[in-house]
Every structure is written in structure tokens, then in C-alpha cells.
Design a protein around this motif. Structure first.
Motif, short mmCIF file in Angstrom:
data_model
loop_
_atom_site.label_atom_id
_atom_site.label_comp_id
_atom_site.label_asym_id
_atom_site.label_seq_id
_atom_site.Cartn_x
_atom_site.Cartn_y
_atom_site.Cartn_z
N LEU A 164 -31.67 -63.52 12.13
CA LEU A 164 -30.67 -62.47 12.30
C LEU A 164 -30.54 -61.63 11.03
O LEU A 164 -30.37 -60.41 11.10
N LEU A 207 -24.31 -60.10 6.84
CA LEU A 207 -25.04 -60.95 7.79
C LEU A 207 -25.36 -62.31 7.16
O LEU A 207 -25.29 -63.35 7.82
N GLU A 224 -24.19 -65.88 8.71
CA GLU A 224 -25.14 -66.91 9.11
C GLU A 224 -24.97 -68.19 8.30
O GLU A 224 -25.18 -69.30 8.82
N GLN A 235 -33.65 -59.27 10.73
CA GLN A 235 -33.92 -58.37 11.85
C GLN A 235 -33.78 -56.89 11.50
O GLN A 235 -34.59 -56.06 11.96
#
Length: 309
Positions: free
Chosen positions: A255, A141, A145, A258
Motif C-alpha cells: 500500500l 501511509l 500501515e 502503490q
């Protein structure tokens, strides 16, 4: 500038030495706060503001992870040596050697927060709470990002990052300027850069062994051994209260944090609207208030637990 240490030194670890710094008195009766720095490959210096939490009697323990700062440097060791397991074992050893393994709180920033989450997932008996500051739950992730954040950079910087990143020309002046521009947006927005942050960056440049092996040439070009590491499956095993901290402009975007909110059973999130990757120096007043409140809550929980035992 910061409170003087009450004690500092090194502890043995697998034939090497781990450097530590204690601010305050370990016999104060307050649960010590152990601070794990980022990187991997940074040093404790940029987190020295946390020594201020010793003013009310709580001891604060900083340390330099193996390969960095005051700990043993091993520039000839390769990827098979620098592993997550190594640093988890080093943290366990430090807690034991300092005599705090049965009662401590852990603050981990960036990579240190990921390390802290992996540590907490092992369910150590003495851990009372965990702060995960500016950390992704998954490097997949994180990389995803970072690509998006690079796309949002001004065109000259965006093109320099793409062009020279593709060829591996990480020392090109255009690439270097673009890296610093990215960091100014997403790593630390404080201007001027705090002296203690600069000290860590200089230490990192002087020996990039751990960082380049596990991460890569910079925060957003992750080609090292951590590139696919994820904590997500282990997060439900964390039993202690967790405070997640991140900044509005953080490399660790919403994100990326999360999964902590989705999978850690007892979790709270504080988003710092004026910060990127270092709210402790970008919004120090609010950071102090948030962390002080959380620490007080953990101390009250500890007293209640002792009373019912």
C-alpha cells in the motif's frame, strides 16, 4: 569482506563535511551508481553489499549524510536545521564535488529512496535512472500501515507496544523486546544479522540526533518532522526509469509503494517474497540479479541515447 574503496574522503558542505567512499574507477566509462542510505540518521555501512557491482567496472559511490557516520555530527542542531531540503542540497553538492552530476544512477533505500524520488522530481539533467528500495511514497501511509503491522504482532508484543508507546516509556524492557520482535519480522529477517547491518545500528544508537528529530524513537512510532511528509504530488514529474523494490514482509508495505506505481510514468516493481525491509541481505542472489539486469538496461539506454544525439 567487501571490495576496498579506491578512494574515500570528505567534501565541504555549508561549513561542514560530507563523507564519501568510491569503489571502482570514475573514469571507467560506466555510469556510476550513487547510494543514498536510510534513516534519516543511518549510515552507509548496511548497504556495502552494493560495492560488489563495481566488479564489472561500474563505480559505486556511498556516502554518509550529514549528522551521521563519517560526516560532520551536529547534536546541538534542532528541527529547523534537519530538513528534507538540507539533504537534497547535500546530495546535489556531493554529485557536483565528485564530478558525476552530468551522468549518474541513484539507488535510495528506505528514507534514501524517498530522498531519491524528491531529487528525481527536480529533474536533474544528469540522472539516468532511480532505484527506490523499500520506501513509502507517503509517511501518512507508512504510519497507517505500521499501525496495522503492530496489530498483527503476537499479543504480548502488541500490548507492550501500545501500552508503553502511549506513555512514551520507550526504554522499558518490554517495549524494547517488542521493538526488536517487530524489526525481526519487518525490518531484517536475516539470521544472524549481517555484520554491516549491525554496524549501522550501532552508529545510529551512538548519535540518534537526526533520526529522533525527523522520525522518532523507532521506525513505527513516527512523531518527528517527517510524520506527514508525502511525495505523491511530485511523482508525475519524475522523467527517468524507476525500479521499485520491496519485500513481502516489508515495513514499506504494498500500500505504501502503490503511489509510485500509479504516478511515476516509467516504473517497474519487484516484490521479494522472502524479504522484509532489506532484500539486499535477505535475498542477495535474487537482488543481485534484479539490480544487475536493471543497471545493464540503463547502460544500453545510455549508449543508444549517445548514438542518436
Amino acid at each position: 569482506m567487501f571490495p576496498a574503496p579506491s578512494r574515500k574522503g570528505t567534501v565541504p558542505f555549508r561549513g561542514h563535511r560530507t563523507w564519501y567512499r568510491i569503489t571502482g574507477d570514475l573514469s571507467s566509462g560506466l555510469t556510476p551508481l550513487v547510494v543514498a542510505h536510510g534513516g534519516p540518521g543511518s549510515t552507509h555501512d548496511y548497504l556495502l553489499r552494493l560495492t560488489e557491482f563495481a566488479a564489472d567496472g561500474r563505480p559505486v559511490i556511498h556516502y554518509d549524510q550529514l549528522g551521521n557516520g563519517g560526516s560532520t555530527h551536529l547534536p546541538d542542531h534542532g528541527a529547523d536545521f534537519w530538513t528534507v531540503g538540507l539533504f537534497l542540497d547535500e546530495l546535489d553538492n556531493l554529485l557536483s564535488q565528485l564530478g558525476v552530476a552530468d551522468d549518474y544512477l541513484l539507488f535510495g533505500q528506505s528514507w534514501g529512496g524517498m530522498l531519491g524520488a524528491a531529487h528525481a522530481a527536480r529533474r536533474p539533467a544528469g540522472l539516468r535512472g532511480l532505484v527506490i528500495a523499500n520506501s513509502p511514497a507517503s509517511m501518512v501511509l507508512w504510519r497507517q500501515e505500521c499501525e496495522r503491522l503492530k496489530d498483527e504482532m503476537p499479543a504480548p508484543h502488541r500490548e507492550a507496544l501500545r501500552r508503553h508507546g502511549a506513555t512514551g516509556d520507550f526504554d522499558h524492557p518490554e517495549y524494547t523486546r517488542a521493538v526488536y520482535a517487530f524489526y525481526g519480522r519487518h525490518m531484517c529477517r536475516a539470521d544472524p544479522l549481517p555484520r554491516e547491518v549491525g554496524a549501522t545500528l550501532l552508529e545510529l544508537q551512538s548519535d540518534p540526533t537526526v533520526y529522533s528529530t525527523m522520525n522518532g524513537p523507532n521506525d513505527f512510532h513516527v512523531i518527528g518532522t517527517l510524520r506527514d511528509w508525502s511525495l505523491i504530488e511530485s511523482l508525475p514529474r519524475i522523467e527517468v526509469p524507476v525500479l521499485v523494490i520491496s519485500g513481502r514482509y516489508d515495513e514499506a508495505t504494498p500500500l505504501t509503494v502503490q503511489p509510485f506505481l500509479d504516478h511515476v510514468p516509467d516504473v517497474r516493481w519487484e516484490l521479494f517474497e522472502e524479504s522484509s525491509h532489506m532484500p539486499h541481505v535477505e535475498e542477495p542472489a535474487r537482488f543481485d540479479a534484479v539490480l544487475a539486469r536493471w543497471l545493464d538496461e540503463r547502460q544500453r539506454d545510455g549508449r543508444r541515447g549517445a548514438a542518436t544525439a
